[in-house]
Design an enzyme around this catalytic site. Structure first.
Site, PDB file in Angstrom:
ATOM      1  N   TYR A 196       0.795  -1.143  -0.011  1.00  0.00           N
ATOM      2  CA  TYR A 196      -0.087  -0.102  -0.056  1.00  0.00           C
ATOM      3  C   TYR A 196       0.840   1.216   0.062  1.00  0.00           C
ATOM      4  O   TYR A 196       0.193   2.176  -0.036  1.00  0.00           O
ATOM      5  CB  TYR A 196      -0.724  -0.258   1.228  1.00  0.00           C
TER       6      TYR A 196
ATOM      7  N   LYS B 172       3.180 -13.641   6.257  1.00  0.00           N
ATOM      8  CA  LYS B 172       3.111 -14.788   5.239  1.00  0.00           C
ATOM      9  C   LYS B 172       4.710 -14.899   5.029  1.00  0.00           C
ATOM     10  O   LYS B 172       5.274 -15.077   3.966  1.00  0.00           O
ATOM     11  CB  LYS B 172       2.553 -14.134   3.861  1.00  0.00           C
TER      12      LYS B 172
ATOM     13  N   ASP C 157      -2.912 -17.201   5.643  1.00  0.00           N
ATOM     14  CA  ASP C 157      -4.012 -17.881   5.107  1.00  0.00           C
ATOM     15  C   ASP C 157      -4.528 -18.965   5.877  1.00  0.00           C
ATOM     16  O   ASP C 157      -5.807 -19.314   6.167  1.00  0.00           O
ATOM     17  CB  ASP C 157      -3.431 -18.630   3.825  1.00  0.00           C
TER      18      ASP C 157
ATOM     19  N   ASP D   6      -5.963  -5.754   5.804  1.00  0.00           N
ATOM     20  CA  ASP D   6      -7.281  -5.064   5.063  1.00  0.00           C
ATOM     21  C   ASP D   6      -7.955  -6.517   4.707  1.00  0.00           C
ATOM     22  O   ASP D   6      -9.415  -6.228   5.006  1.00  0.00           O
ATOM     23  CB  ASP D   6      -6.754  -4.654   3.506  1.00  0.00           C
TER      24      ASP D   6
END
Length: 463
Positions: free
Chosen positions: A158, A228, A328, A352
């Site tokens: 972002y 991640k 995830d 987000d």
């Protein structure tokens, strides 16, 4: 100070020093009503916030509202989407609130919300997610959801560092990556857009510290670092490592990591356990590891056992747990094991996804509050987290819950907790009685559908 704005004649500025906020009895708070449905939901929210402050403090406290402009209203009034006056007002008065804003079309600032965050360095996006009894939900046990997300607000994808496919700029970047850095795995270099993902140690540490301090202040049991890092080792993996580092460096007596808890609990159960035996218990694959990896695990166990005086004999159970999970897997487990998550600290993109997914579990973004905060400078903007929904503009129809609950966050930030608690209790009572706006009414049997303004009135009556 201002070119166009007229400041309120009453009220005083909020001040902030050394991490402590000082709030006068009549603070001046800038607000942006927002675009589309913004005026409708802001009118309802302002009445609710004012009523709660009046009832909680018997008239001794009062918010002096100071309207500032951004979005369509600013463009029509001043020919600018985000006037300097508005930015300066938030800089000067520290704390404010806003409705949803339209993103300008055709270049320039791509998001007014992002612009405000970047200009004021509002590095924490704070998103609490909790369930109100009676709200329609797609999951079986939405009442298990009671989490607070600390989303890093200034870095990651972002940051907006990217170049379009086919542009001269992207050709330079691809050429540099391939010929200077030896990158071989850009699959289609001639037709790729390229983006850069910056994640810094400083940005990580200040976010994780904010999450830990919130958890300690509010009696939460855990902070989960969501990442991640199994794929992006030097950005998201580093976020995880830096998060653990700052936790044990700056909050050693107040925290325990999950792996430390396993080691200490093993030793509590069997004080004769050797370092190597303990290592085998926390890593079942220990005997198949290379010798250097085995030594690393033994060193970890030995270092953790030095904490026995402060964390042993079950003392660790009263510490704040610091743990981590892959993004995830987290998106699965917040559905299946929601009670295991309390405070989440994560990067921008993960935050987000996770915050919106959680909002869906408890009724949608129509009642999802949000805040953008710099805990170092004291600047904070509280905001509705949904879009402008222009087709419903001026219909007095939509749910004002998101901006009202963002106002609750703001009151909590100001330490006006009595007024905040009054609104929360009223929200629970009103929704449980099935007096709701159209978005909930269409999903609830026996509901009484009310207008946006009428929902605000019901909240005031139920205080």
């Amino acid at each position: 100070m201002f070119k166009h704005l007229q400041t309120p004649t009453a009220g005083e500025k909020i001040t902030y020093k050394d991490g402590e906020i000082t709030v006068p009895n009549e603070p001046i708070l800038p607000f942006i009503e927002g675009d589309g449905t913004g005026p409708d939901i802001w009118r309802a929210a302002q009445r609710v916030l004012d009523a709660a402050v009046e009832k909680a403090y018997g008239g001794e406290r009062k918010i002096q509202w100071f309207e500032v402009y951004a979005g369509e209203k600013a463009f029509k009034k001043y020919g600018e989407w985000l006037p300097d006056d508005t930015v300066n007002a938030f800089k000067e008065y520290l704390v404010g609130i806003k409705g949803p804003l339209t993103t300008p079309i055709g270049g320039g600032i791509r998001s007014l919300n992002v612009a405000l965050r970047q200009i004021l360095d509002l590095y924490v996006c704070l998103r609490p997610v909790r369930y109100f009894d009676g709200v329609p939900s797609p999951v079986v046990k939405p009442e298990d959801v009671d989490m607070v997300i600390f989303r890093e607000n200034t870095e990651d994808i972002y940051a907006g560092i990217e170049w379009a496919e086919g542009s001269p700029e992207v050709e330079k970047v691809v050429d540099f990556l391939q010929n200077e850095m030896g990158v071989k795995n850009i699959r289609f270099p001639k037709t790729s857009g390229i983006g850069i993902k910056p994640v810094s140690k400083e940005g990580t540490e200040r976010l994780v510290k904010a999450a830990i301090e919130y958890a300690l202040l509010n009696g939460r049991e855990s902070v989960n670092l969501v990442h991640k890092g199994n794929i992006m080792k030097f950005t998201e993996g580093a976020f995880k490592s830096w998060g653990y580092d700052v936790a044990v460096r700056d909050y050693r007596d107040q925290v325990v990591t999950q792996r430390e808890s396993w080691i200490i609990d093993n030793q509590d159960r069997n004080s004769e356990l050797s370092v190597e035996e303990n290592a085998r218990k926390i890593d079942p694959g220990y005997d198949m590891m290379a010798p250097d990896k085995q030594a690393e695990i033994r060193d970890e166990v030995a270092a953790t056992l030095t904490l026995m005086p402060t964390h042993g004999n079950g003392q660790w159970k009263n510490k704040l747990m610091i743990k981590d999970s892959i993004a995830d897997i987290t998106l699965q487990q917040v559905l299946t094991r929601a009670r295991e998550f309390e405070v989440i600290a994560t990067l921008n993109l993960n935050g987000d996804y996770i915050s919106d997914a959680l909002a869906a579990q408890v009724g949608g973004i129509g009642i999802a509050p949000g805040a953008n905060i710099n805990y170092i400078s004291g600047h904070a903007i509280f905001e509705a987290t949904h879009g402008t929904a222009p087709k419903y503009a001026n219909l007095d129809k939509v749910n004002p819950g998101s901006v009202i609950l963002s106002g609750v966050l703001m009151l909590q930030h100001l330490r006006w907790t009595e007024a905040a608690d009054m609104i929360l209790a009223s929200m629970s009572k009103t929704i449980a009685s099935k007096v709701v706006t159209y978005d909930f009414a269409r999903l609830m049997e026996g509901a009484t559908e009310v207008k946006c303004s009428e929902f605000g009135t019901a909240l005031i009556e139920n205080m």
